[in-house]
Write an enzyme that holds these catalytic residues in place. Structure first.
Site, PDB file in Angstrom:
ATOM      1  N   GLU A  14      43.170  47.341  42.239  1.00 33.78           N
ATOM      2  CA  GLU A  14      43.241  46.851  43.487  1.00 33.78           C
ATOM      3  C   GLU A  14      44.215  45.990  43.792  1.00 33.78           C
ATOM      4  OE1 GLU A  14      41.075  49.785  45.030  1.00 33.78           O
ATOM      5  OE2 GLU A  14      42.076  47.919  46.146  1.00 33.78           O
ATOM      6  N   GLY A  15      45.577  46.089  43.005  1.00 36.15           N
ATOM      7  CA  GLY A  15      46.633  44.859  43.118  1.00 36.15           C
ATOM      8  C   GLY A  15      46.275  43.878  41.934  1.00 36.15           C
TER       9      GLY A  15
END
Lengths: 585, 585
Positions: A438-439
């Protein structure tokens, strides 16, 4: 591993005593009459029952067996399919979903707490559910009415699940590089062709259909991130009655063998001329996907809290039972290891960080509720700005501190923490991914410092600092150290904003330490407020309230000083990072 | 994972440029004429060849297959048995062993560097070898001449291996609780009965015999740690020719399923009236075992360095190859991620910590050589005191920073760091145990602060601080920050010594942070000296020397500031740790 006990006491303290959520709900039209203190408590208790009774028991075997791939089909571990049906039949997938399409319309404040229980019980299982909720949010926000009507009810009900298809082999943090193509077909549909990697829940046997949200390029797309569009691509196309029917050539080529979250299928996905539907505007896909990504970023942050809370629970129980050594100054032994200050240091670090994260997550939930439900436009805008500022902090700081906590929780058990039996090593392996996906947490730092602070010239940040300054005045016990911490944060932020104008490497050099600095100061603010709320509470267990105040003191004495190192490191600038030639590493 | 490349350049820099080891060797009678610069370089090169060619290739499969237990017998993964034979035939087990019994008598300075390569190549494999070397040291130091003659040659040669049997289910950190019994038999032998857990290499198929060093209680033993004796208990008793023969009822009941080091068999061992031989004096077993434990503590510290060095190598290669994003201030992309300051921050943190640890380990090796080989009694005593002070720091700080480094190395690879393919996640799992076994890092902190600093009233510490102060005068570039760091260390140490007199919980409360404080200051001293040595070196690659100086600057600017937080935390004392009731965690 012992049974999972949800931290309901602390959750209620946050909702009722710290944030006085029911009063806020009562003034928001969509929530007034729909949720109150009793509803909230009942939902939390039911979530605790379901997560500990239905889902936690599958966690260990899920890790041992893992998701399995065979000839293009993914099998989840025993019990997962039944548990997903049971869980979704309880309405949990759509807990905060749109009531027009079968969601329960509950406040996010409440759903963040339920999500923590889900991750604590079983991170692998949780991902199938939270990605589905996130896909629902993106569809609800950006898709056409027809798509919403067709897909949301079956996703909320748990009949189908959702997945998010961004990464390609050469395009991870840099989504501008993606190559998956979308060609216009007839009837306004598109044909999607390309391969994606690291797709969580890209294939599985929990449900009969999987709804993929896929980033791809239209033929006329400009290069880079501004040429990416978002498509809804079902694994099986719905028939006239809306049921999963024709195969759509969405193929799982393999699953990854990972350090942890082994029961979560991480898939290589191939789209082979698959039919897809545009979601939102052409070339605006990244913005639309960010609706889902921001949801998931908070959710993945909460994974950090859930794993840490579970690890703390196991470590505390172990430390109360395990007899080794003597208490300092005593000649009686052996004593439970919880008497040793070094063991307490680890447990209190876990406790102070985890409860700080839980308070922060609940606060972000409150802001999301205000941004969504307030009838005051200014309040909505202010809350949305606060959410934008704090989402990267939530994702990265909950997971960095969650990982630290799980490592402490493993250490408390000594050798028993390293073997499978107690489950602590699984929590370390499972929570580790939350700092990456998610980053990465480095990307979160860049988002915070580059986009949310420097590019904003500190405006949203100063709003938040001013709020914390105001609150500090009502926290007599910790007013002085909190104000000093706020001064450090403010001055360091201003220094960075000024220096960044002439030093292009500074934001990248400072991103992670800056995010931690903001995180520790924000937790100081929350601990000062929790101290006051515990002192003021008219009801509740006095021992619990005293423990809150003791933990606040621990936070200020032994964790907040971490900002001294962060500040000194940040003020050294970027020069020591840029000198070394690449081949000398 | 790419091939392992031993960091020979840095190792030679430490031996020749930083510590000028050959000059020391030339003045020590047992080493003069036995080892010089050329011998040392040849040994390092051969160690690099063997570890990278013979042992590293077994690492990944060793993790996947693991040690297996079946009906009391342990099988190691494919290739381990042949590799152990090949490795020991090279003389590596006895590299620093006693030449009277077949050891090579090489300096410890050199063997610590060889050991790093072994752990970097394959931590699981390394343990079989290093435990054997440690057992040899304990036997050589404490056992009778007859036992030494009988056992050392076959251990040094690799025909047999050694193991260390301390822990029991209820006696981990608290060895005073052990219950294994030793009854005198005829001929001065003893009968050993009891069960041990977490015995590394307790059983395996690498060799035909395993020599256990076992802690047990004699019938007349006083309670607690002063009633423990040490016994040599072979798996199979030697026959008249000294070959492994009769079974001695040393039974492996099970092996553990662990987070990592899966190819290392961690055994439950049962001694069932097994024949044993007393090593050293009755009831003085812990002291004798500490010879081996101190050896192993340094060795396990070196595991931290080896894993971190390997992780850095993989992460650097990946960062030079992987294209994502654009360099700050540039519009060209995608660029190799090593251009990003945040990636450099992680790599430089790994590099500065790992090279600092390697320098520290080599320095401890030098002190061990002086303590063993010097003909000046005062020099021997001073070196032994230095070793006693620094061994817990080596064990805990190398492994805490080694774990941090491996986590960074995993993070640099993003999602690819979490899957098995690149080997980074295995390094995180493998290195994690090093913070736990051989005395947890909390126990190391207690040993350092309680026994080596407070109980010593700071005498050995002040000797070390004074040495570092003297050296600071010859390091103009970093003199000021080094002296400031030394002031902080000295003042905080004095404060702790004073406060500990009236606060019995303080040592336990401060142990881990104090060990880190000492570690960071010692590394600052070594980095200042390495900076000077790199500037002064008459030969060697100028790019390597410039990189040393750049890394020193990074260390002072971005890692040494960590002592600010540690100092502030330490000075908060123990009060915030002792207040919370056990049931409130």
């Amino acid at each position: 591993m012992s049974d999972y006990q949800a931290p309901l006491h602390d959750m209620r303290f946050l909702l009722h005593d710290l944030f006085q959520a029911p009063a806020t709900w009562a003034r928001l039209p969509a929530l007034a009459g729909h949720v109150d203190a009793d509803t909230a408590d009942a939902i939390l208790e039911e979530a605790a029952r379901v997560t500990s009774g239905l889902i936690a028991p599958l966690n260990r075997e899920g890790d041992e067996i893992g998701a399995q791939w065979h000839d293009g089909d993914v099998t989840t571990p025993p019990g997962f399919r039944e548990a997903y049906r049971g869980y979704s039949e309880g309405g949990w997938i759509g807990l905060a979903g749109n009531p027009d399409y079968g969601g329960m319309g509950m406040p996010k404040m409440l759903s963040v707490q339920c999500e923590e229980m889900l991750y604590a019980a079983n991170s692998s299982f949780a991902l199938y559910a939270t990605l589905t909720s996130g896909a629902c949010l993106a569809i609800d926000t950006h898709a056409s009415d027809a798509l919403r009507r067709q897909y949301l009810p079956r996703l909320y009900s748990g009949e189908w699940t959702g997945a998010m298809c961004l990464t390609e082999a050469h395009a991870g943090s840099d989504l501008g590089l993606i190559r998956t193509r979308a060609e216009p077909d007839n009837d306004g549909r598109y044909r999607i062709t390309g391969s994606k990697i690291f797709i969580t829940g890209g294939d599985h046997d929990l449900t009969d259909n999987i709804i993929h949200l896929v980033l791809a390029r239209l033929p006329d797309a400009p290069a880079g991130p501004k040429g990416i569009s978002l498509f809804l691509v079902p694994k099986r196309l719905p028939d006239a009655e809306g049921r999963a029917a024709e195969d759509n050539r969405v193929i799982c080529g393999a699953i990854e063998h990972k350090m942890g979250i082994k029961a979560s299928a991480t898939c290589v996905m191939h789209f082979e001329n698959s039919i897809g539907y545009l979601v939102g505007e052409p070339h605006r896909g990244l913005a639309a996907m960010f609706t889902m990504m921001n949801y998931e970023r908070l959710s993945i942050g909460i994974q950090g809290i859930g794993c840490a809370a579970r690890s703390l629970q196991v470590a505390s129980e172990y430390a109360r039972d395990r007899l080794q050594g003597r208490a300092a100054g005593s000649s009686d032994g052996p004593a439970p290891i919880i008497v040793h200050a070094d063991v307490r240091r680890m447990l209190l670090t876990m406790k102070a960080l985890t409860e700080g994260s839980r308070a922060f997550a609940t606060y972000v939930g409150l802001q999301l509720d205000l941004a969504k439900f307030s009838d005051d436009e200014q309040e909505r805008a202010a809350a949305a700005a606060r959410v934008a500022l704090l989402t990267p902090v939530a994702k990265a700081f909950f997971t960095d501190t969650g990982f630290e906590s799980c490592v402490h929780g493993q250490q408390v058990l000594g050798g028993h923490g390293y073997i499978r039996e107690w489950g602590q090593e699984q929590l370390v392996r499972d929570v580790r991914i939350a700092q990456i996906y998610e980053g990465t947490n480095g990307i979160q730092g860049l988002d915070l410092l580059g986009r949310k602070v420097v590019a904003d010239n500190g405006a949203a940040l100063m709003d938040f600092i001013n709020l914390m300054r105001t609150d500090a005045e009502s926290c007599p016990r910790f007013r002085a150290p909190l104000k000093e911490a706020l001064d450090r944060l403010q001055q360091t932020s201003q220094w960075l904003i000024e220096q960044a104008a002439t030093d292009p490497a500074l934001v990248n050099a400072s991103a992670v330490e800056y995010l931690h600095l903001l995180g520790y100061v924000a937790y100081a603010w929350l601990w000062a407020r929790m101290d006051v709320a515990a002192a003021d509470a008219k009801q509740g267990d006095p021992a619990f309230r005293a423990a809150k105040q003791d933990t606040a003191a621990f936070y200020f004495q032994r964790l907040l000083p971490r900002i001294l190192s962060l500040e000194a490191t940040l003020r050294s600038g970027s020069t020591s990072l840029t000198a070394l030639p690449a081949e000398q590493f």
